[in-house]
Design a protein around this motif. Sequence first.
Motif, PDB file in Angstrom:
ATOM      1  N   LEU A  25       0.809  -1.210   0.000  1.00 29.38           N
ATOM      2  CA  LEU A  25       0.000   0.000   0.000  1.00 29.38           C
ATOM      3  C   LEU A  25       0.847   1.268   0.000  1.00 29.38           C
ATOM      4  CD1 LEU A  25      -2.852   1.124   0.050  1.00 29.38           C
ATOM      5  CD2 LEU A  25      -2.769   1.083   2.539  1.00 29.38           C
ATOM      6  N   PHE A  26       1.974   1.243   0.686  1.00 27.73           N
ATOM      7  CA  PHE A  26       2.801   2.447   0.772  1.00 27.73           C
ATOM      8  C   PHE A  26       3.247   2.890  -0.626  1.00 27.73           C
ATOM      9  CE2 PHE A  26       7.004   4.535   1.462  1.00 27.73           C
ATOM     10  CZ  PHE A  26       6.546   5.636   2.164  1.00 27.73           C
ATOM     11  N   SER A  27       3.738   1.947  -1.405  1.00 28.44           N
ATOM     12  CA  SER A  27       4.174   2.274  -2.767  1.00 28.44           C
ATOM     13  C   SER A  27       3.012   2.787  -3.612  1.00 28.44           C
ATOM     14  CB  SER A  27       4.795   1.041  -3.437  1.00 28.44           C
ATOM     15  OG  SER A  27       5.976   0.651  -2.762  1.00 28.44           O
ATOM     16  N   LEU A  28       1.842   2.179  -3.429  1.00 26.48           N
ATOM     17  CA  LEU A  28       0.666   2.622  -4.175  1.00 26.48           C
ATOM     18  C   LEU A  28       0.305   4.059  -3.822  1.00 26.48           C
ATOM     19  CD1 LEU A  28      -1.824   2.271  -5.958  1.00 26.48           C
ATOM     20  CD2 LEU A  28      -2.992   1.214  -4.005  1.00 26.48           C
ATOM     21  N   LEU A  29       0.326   4.385  -2.549  1.00 22.94           N
ATOM     22  CA  LEU A  29      -0.016   5.738  -2.116  1.00 22.94           C
ATOM     23  C   LEU A  29       0.949   6.763  -2.713  1.00 22.94           C
ATOM     24  CD1 LEU A  29      -0.844   5.054   1.648  1.00 22.94           C
ATOM     25  CD2 LEU A  29      -2.472   5.456  -0.217  1.00 22.94           C
ATOM     26  N   LEU A  30       2.231   6.416  -2.758  1.00 21.27           N
ATOM     27  CA  LEU A  30       3.208   7.324  -3.365  1.00 21.27           C
ATOM     28  C   LEU A  30       2.928   7.517  -4.842  1.00 21.27           C
ATOM     29  CD1 LEU A  30       6.577   6.192  -1.705  1.00 21.27           C
ATOM     30  CD2 LEU A  30       5.119   8.119  -1.074  1.00 21.27           C
ATOM     31  N   GLN A  31       2.574   6.437  -5.522  1.00 21.81           N
ATOM     32  CA  GLN A  31       2.256   6.531  -6.950  1.00 21.81           C
ATOM     33  C   GLN A  31       1.049   7.430  -7.174  1.00 21.81           C
ATOM     34  OE1 GLN A  31       3.822   5.473  -9.585  1.00 21.81           O
ATOM     35  NE2 GLN A  31       5.380   4.153  -8.671  1.00 21.81           N
ATOM     36  N   LEU A  32       0.055   7.339  -6.291  1.00 23.24           N
ATOM     37  CA  LEU A  32      -1.145   8.158  -6.427  1.00 23.24           C
ATOM     38  C   LEU A  32      -0.843   9.639  -6.198  1.00 23.24           C
ATOM     39  CD1 LEU A  32      -3.702   5.887  -4.538  1.00 23.24           C
ATOM     40  CD2 LEU A  32      -3.671   6.358  -6.991  1.00 23.24           C
ATOM     41  N   VAL A  33       0.066   9.917  -5.278  1.00 25.59           N
ATOM     42  CA  VAL A  33       0.405  11.307  -4.972  1.00 25.59           C
ATOM     43  C   VAL A  33       1.248  11.928  -6.080  1.00 25.59           C
ATOM     44  CG1 VAL A  33       1.726  12.824  -3.429  1.00 25.59           C
ATOM     45  CG2 VAL A  33       0.234  11.063  -2.473  1.00 25.59           C
ATOM     46  N   PHE A  34       2.266  11.194  -6.534  1.00 22.68           N
ATOM     47  CA  PHE A  34       3.236  11.775  -7.463  1.00 22.68           C
ATOM     48  C   PHE A  34       3.021  11.372  -8.915  1.00 22.68           C
ATOM     49  CE2 PHE A  34       5.413  11.539  -3.311  1.00 22.68           C
ATOM     50  CZ  PHE A  34       5.614  12.898  -3.124  1.00 22.68           C
ATOM     51  N   GLY A  35       2.051  10.481  -9.145  1.00 23.80           N
ATOM     52  CA  GLY A  35       1.766  10.086 -10.510  1.00 23.80           C
ATOM     53  C   GLY A  35       0.692  10.957 -11.126  1.00 23.80           C
ATOM     54  N   ILE A  36       0.230  10.541 -12.283  1.00 25.61           N
ATOM     55  CA  ILE A  36      -0.842  11.275 -12.963  1.00 25.61           C
ATOM     56  C   ILE A  36      -2.156  10.636 -12.551  1.00 25.61           C
ATOM     57  CG2 ILE A  36      -1.802  11.969 -15.190  1.00 25.61           C
ATOM     58  CD1 ILE A  36       0.997  11.664 -16.345  1.00 25.61           C
ATOM     59  N   GLY A  37      -2.843  11.225 -11.648  1.00 33.70           N
ATOM     60  CA  GLY A  37      -4.080  10.651 -11.134  1.00 33.70           C
ATOM     61  C   GLY A  37      -4.997  11.735 -10.647  1.00 33.70           C
ATOM     62  N   GLU A  38      -5.626  11.502  -9.531  1.00 33.07           N
ATOM     63  CA  GLU A  38      -6.559  12.464  -8.943  1.00 33.07           C
ATOM     64  C   GLU A  38      -5.825  13.768  -8.602  1.00 33.07           C
ATOM     65  OE1 GLU A  38      -9.566  14.286  -8.028  1.00 33.07           O
ATOM     66  OE2 GLU A  38     -10.090  12.142  -8.042  1.00 33.07           O
ATOM     67  N   GLU A  39      -6.324  14.866  -9.139  1.00 35.95           N
ATOM     68  CA  GLU A  39      -5.653  16.147  -8.952  1.00 35.95           C
ATOM     69  C   GLU A  39      -6.210  16.930  -7.760  1.00 35.95           C
ATOM     70  OE1 GLU A  39      -3.045  17.464 -10.588  1.00 35.95           O
ATOM     71  OE2 GLU A  39      -2.839  15.590 -11.696  1.00 35.95           O
TER      72      GLU A  39
END
Length: 385
Positions: free
Chosen positions: A133-147
Amino acid sequence: MAIPCFFMCPISLELFRDPVTLCTGQTYERSSIEKWLATGNLICPVTMQKLHDPSLVPNHTLRHLIDQWLQKGHYLCRNELSTMPPGFSIVSIRQKLESREASLGNKLDLLSDIEKLSEEQPDNIYRLIQLGLFSLLLQLVFGIGEEHLKFVEKTLVCAIKLLPFSDARSLNILQEDSKFARLVLLFDQGNLVIKKSLCQLLVEALSSYLYTEDFCIALGKEQPLLQEMVNLVFDDNNDASEAGIKSISAFCSYESNKENAVRVGIIQGLVKYISRPKRREISMVSKAMATIEDLLGQESAKAELMNDPNGVKALVKMVFCISDNENSESALNSLMMLCYDSFRAREEAICAGVLTQLLRLLQSQCNDRTKTKATMLLKLLTSYM
């Protein structure tokens, strides 16, 4: 299996979540020992020794041993993680959080559930980490997703809950150009909670020695990002200012970043922090003082401190610190650097009452090294009178 005694905090008698070690060699749960120190206790609860240094050092080795122990199922098997919702998998979490069809409210509700699970018992934290989950949360924050910034804020809050127990290598994604750009953008546009959380991530990343010097220097050159960190130091909210001090201190461990930090006003921010009348975290005052001392190796930092109306006064007040020799030494070293070549600095220090402070310090129970430095400064000042 019962929890091994050395895996439990001697204050809370619970499994360590974030073990930290005092100068006495004793390890405690961070939240428990911080509460102990905040009440004015300046002794080690177990050894009853006086704390000559209140700094809290993360015990990464113990945390790693606990992680290995938990992964073998010794503690998890006791209740089969009964508080985890049925079907709570990384796949379902990812689908819901990344879905364009799910409403923002539903996503925030799921993140609230994750936050609650991470607070209920240690079992849940390690299960969530094992889910990735930790890696997923980082991807959601720094990736292209919910703005939406509310989503970013809540995601970061969950990530920070898991940070002390996670593999710091997950933070390597920040070295990717797109993630780095996102980090800078969030520092510019994010609210106070987002900025505090980003500071915590960066401090953990820099302290884990995962990043190259080039990366750290690149961060230091991002003036908007650096400016936002300095703004946190100025903030009247203690949590915000402490997050800023930690991150700035980590950045300034690289010589080339010091000048940039001075340029965006860090000296004034640190002076304001140590001058606050409100109760502050002892270890953070020490970190602020140590950072000032380190930065005063720069001529620009000396000029900035002298230009601050409270600069010399703030250092003089820190000379006589009954509870902390380290702060006294930092203040003495800083004043020595300022006064050695500056008549104005000597004059301001004397007008601020430094001679009285030095005499009080010499009559106190401070250590020999502190007394030696106090004597040196006293001789320097009286030789020009």
